[in-house]
Design a protein around this motif. Sequence first.
Motif, PDB file in Angstrom:
ATOM      1  N   ASN A 106      14.066  23.811  14.278  1.00 46.12           N
ATOM      2  CA  ASN A 106      13.033  23.907  13.211  1.00 46.12           C
ATOM      3  C   ASN A 106      12.859  22.292  12.893  1.00 46.12           C
ATOM      4  N   ASN A 136       8.708  27.681   9.957  1.00 44.05           N
ATOM      5  CA  ASN A 136       7.524  27.248   9.055  1.00 44.05           C
ATOM      6  C   ASN A 136       6.787  25.825   9.055  1.00 44.05           C
ATOM      7  N   SER A 160       5.738  30.096  12.909  1.00 44.56           N
ATOM      8  CA  SER A 160       5.286  31.053  12.065  1.00 44.56           C
ATOM      9  C   SER A 160       5.049  30.706  10.477  1.00 44.56           C
ATOM     10  N   GLY A 161       4.597  31.846   9.924  1.00 46.50           N
ATOM     11  CA  GLY A 161       4.322  31.756   8.300  1.00 46.50           C
ATOM     12  C   GLY A 161       2.787  31.472   8.314  1.00 46.50           C
ATOM     13  N   HIS A 221      -0.284  26.624   3.932  1.00 47.78           N
ATOM     14  CA  HIS A 221      -0.257  26.646   2.777  1.00 47.78           C
ATOM     15  C   HIS A 221      -1.468  25.577   2.038  1.00 47.78           C
ATOM     16  N   LEU A 235       1.352  31.883  13.631  1.00 50.27           N
ATOM     17  CA  LEU A 235       0.781  31.697  12.225  1.00 50.27           C
ATOM     18  C   LEU A 235      -0.063  33.033  11.863  1.00 50.27           C
TER      19      LEU A 235
END
Length: 982
Positions: free
Chosen positions: A656, A680, A703-704, A707, A726
């Motif tokens: 990550n 994310n 992923s995620g 925002h 995504l």
Amino acid sequence: MAIPSIQSAILLSFLVLFLGPYLQTSKLCSCSDDHKVGNCHSIERLALLDFKKGVEDPSNMLSSWRLDNEDCCKWHGVGCNNVTGYVKELDLNTIKDMAQTTRLSGGISPALAQLKHLKYLDLRGNAFGSIPDQFIGSVEELRYLDLSGNYFEGRIPQQLGNLSHLHHLDLSNNLFSIQELQFLSHLTSLEYLDLSGSDLSKTGESLQYINRLQFLSELHLSGCKLSSFPLMTNFTTTLSVLDLSYNNFGGFFFKVIFNFTALQSLDLSATEIQGPIPKAIKQMTSLKTLLLGMNDLTGSIPEVLANLTSLERLDLVDNHLEGPIPLSFGAFCKLKELSLSGNNINGEIVEFVNGISLCRPNSLLETLQLGDNKLTGYIPYSIGNLKSLRILDLYQTSMNDAIPKSLGQLSELELLDLSLNAWDGELTEDHFANLANLVYLSIAFDEKPPKPLFFNLSSNWVCPFTELFHLDLTNCQLGPPFPSWLRNLNQLDTILIENVGISDKIPNWFPKIYQSLQFLDLSNNQISGEVPLELRNGLKSTEVRMLNLRGNLFSGTIPLNINETMPNLQFLSLSNNLIEGSIPSSICNLKRSLQVIDLSSNNLSGELPQECWKDLEYLEVIDLSNNHLSGKVPISIWSAPQLSLLSLSKNGFSGNLPPNLKTLGPLRVIDLGENSFSGNLPMWMGKRLPQLEILRLRSNSFSGFIHEHHCLLHSLRILDLAQNGLSGTIPHCFGNFSGMATVDPTNPFSIYISAANIHGFVDQVNVWITKGIELEYNGTLAFLKCIDLSHNAFSGEIPTEITGFLGLSILNLSLNQLTGRIPEKIGSMQRLEVLDLSRNQLSGSIPPSISTLNSLNHLNLSSNNLSGRIPSGNQLQTLPDPSIYAGNPGLCGAPLKDCATHPDIHGLDHHEEDKEDWLPFFISMSIGFVVGFWSVCGSLLLNKSWRYAFFRFIDDMTIIPVCVVVKARSFRLGRNRNAQHA
């Protein structure tokens, strides 16, 4: 009465003659500070030693100033009167003494006031902090004072006004802020005044004190923040040198200058003067030097300049002058310098060179700078007659043809720049035969021409320019062998021989010249073997700043001791080679130098060094892309304080990204594409990277969702998140990416290496477009603005805010789950070259405005639920492939089948794409039907008498159609019978 007087005189003379030595000895004994050793008076010797005591002298400039060396008149920089022995000269000029590598610093001792007979004081080029008032006002015999190039700041001591005998005053290149020049009114003997570099913007009327200096012959006010120049009248016939360069006069030009009839040198460089050169300049017939460079001068070069027959230097560089070089310039036989670079001058140079080469006995021309203009034609053979020529600059004109061999006759030539032209043919030994004084040679091309300029030099040729300092032959043809004539050039500072056709190994003699180099570029050749052996053998090249070996066939590993062999390395590129192994941790020991490291496109493997990156305080670029590196990316790599570009794409990195970071460099480019990163998208990308221009994370496992914080990347112009996991909707706040809304191209991302004085452009990005085609934008990144969110799981509608991205070149939203309609204003994105919305669930018609996208060359709308007629347009007709619309059963029109035969389209209005215009009609008709129906039927249900009356009316109305039917039947029967009888 007279006799006693005569006797007294005789007696006095006797006493002086015979007792004088004893009286003098007695005086010396009673006053120890007045004796002499050699020519040196002790009181002045002590004053000089007191001065030395307060001075820092790291280069031992004052090493001869010692107590045991009593004759101070023999000390360095001290000069005495041969008769009186008093110190008359103190010369501690460190600029003049080139052997001095450091300055004197500290304070000037007030004890120097004891040098009562000092006439010459030169402290130029040191670092003294202040001028003691009690000292400067006491040396009233001073004729020459030079305090330039120090760090004096604050006010100028008004005690300078006491120096009424001063002829020469130089206070230039300090940090003075001057508000009052009254002290000048007392310097009535002044002939030379230099206040350059001082802030005179607040002097106001006191600038008029200069006008009282009746004997002034030289006035230097360069860089004094002046916006106007006072009308000077007192020295119009004495002033010979006037330097007003680097001020802000604007439209001001020669109006106050023409009166100076004795002027021999005029410098108005970089003063923002505008307009054409006035013809009235012909009045200044005494001019020898005219410097008007770096202004906004327009128009042509006036012929009247030929009236200035005494002219020796003419500098008009970096203006907006146009037209040819006046033919009359060929008669400037006294001309030593002609600098016209950086204008729009056109035509040929043949007439000028031919004319000035006829000067007898020889032309005096030393400098000819015509670079960065629009000249055409060729270099005439007569160039060889300019025997005094030291500088020849024809950089970036439009000149062509072969370079004449007569250049080899210019034995005084020091600088030759013929770069960025269209030369052809070859260069032979004759071209360089007598160029023994050459120190700068540049014949580079910006790209390899179809027939590159060929260096036809024998393998045993010994070049005459052994003192060459700078060599740039980029994109010429030197190879295939490594040019052996380089072996005698052991003074080289810069070698730039990129893409010169070398297919060879680096020869064994190369280390001999390697040690003196600062900048070495051997990129884009076919040089093989290991990275230069001198790196491995510990041969130190302490001066090397740039090492560019990209695009060759170098193999082996990166030398482990690179930090020891090149401790001052700033730019390192070994990309596009065959280098293997791991990245040595010694890279991280270049803490105080390394700015760019590019190891991309090799066979490097292993993990990155972990904790050292944040210590590389000057590191701006890290490019390790296209290797076999693996593991997790060290958190410290994000913390390099000056990091602007980080490219780790096409490796095997995993893990990550850090969820939060306290420190981030001024990142402008992040490329982590084609790795195995997951998790994310970190919020800090939007909050902490306001300067980010390129974000490329494609082909990972992120992923995620996107925002709203990510929409804070206002400077973003390339966003590539394709081929991840995504999801969610595409936020409407995408409209905040103002960097994509501008039409004008931004400046390409660049890294400036200050010490190397070069630009390293990181100007390449790969973009996937339809059908698996990958385009490489190399050299045009300034024009590219792109959004690629393809191959994810985004849903919802396409935000209409995207159509405000007027500068967008590529929009790829394919392979998602987007629904709704294509935004109607898609046609406003006039720079769009690639549009891919395929494999979604879009519906409705194709907006007609799409036909106005005149730059579109890749379009894919396949595999959606689109319907209606395909819009027609000039640009769309250049895209005849029907597959770009396939998978949309409701579409028709070219290049698919005709809408007239389409089962779902037949009978509809020809403008099916405008059917949304009928929507209000259908809605109002439906409402009207419902209201009308229930108005009648509801009344019948609620009112019994109305209901009976309505059905009785219906019964009565039925008799009408019955009668009509019976009558029609009887009419047909009668007509049949009549036909039978006939």
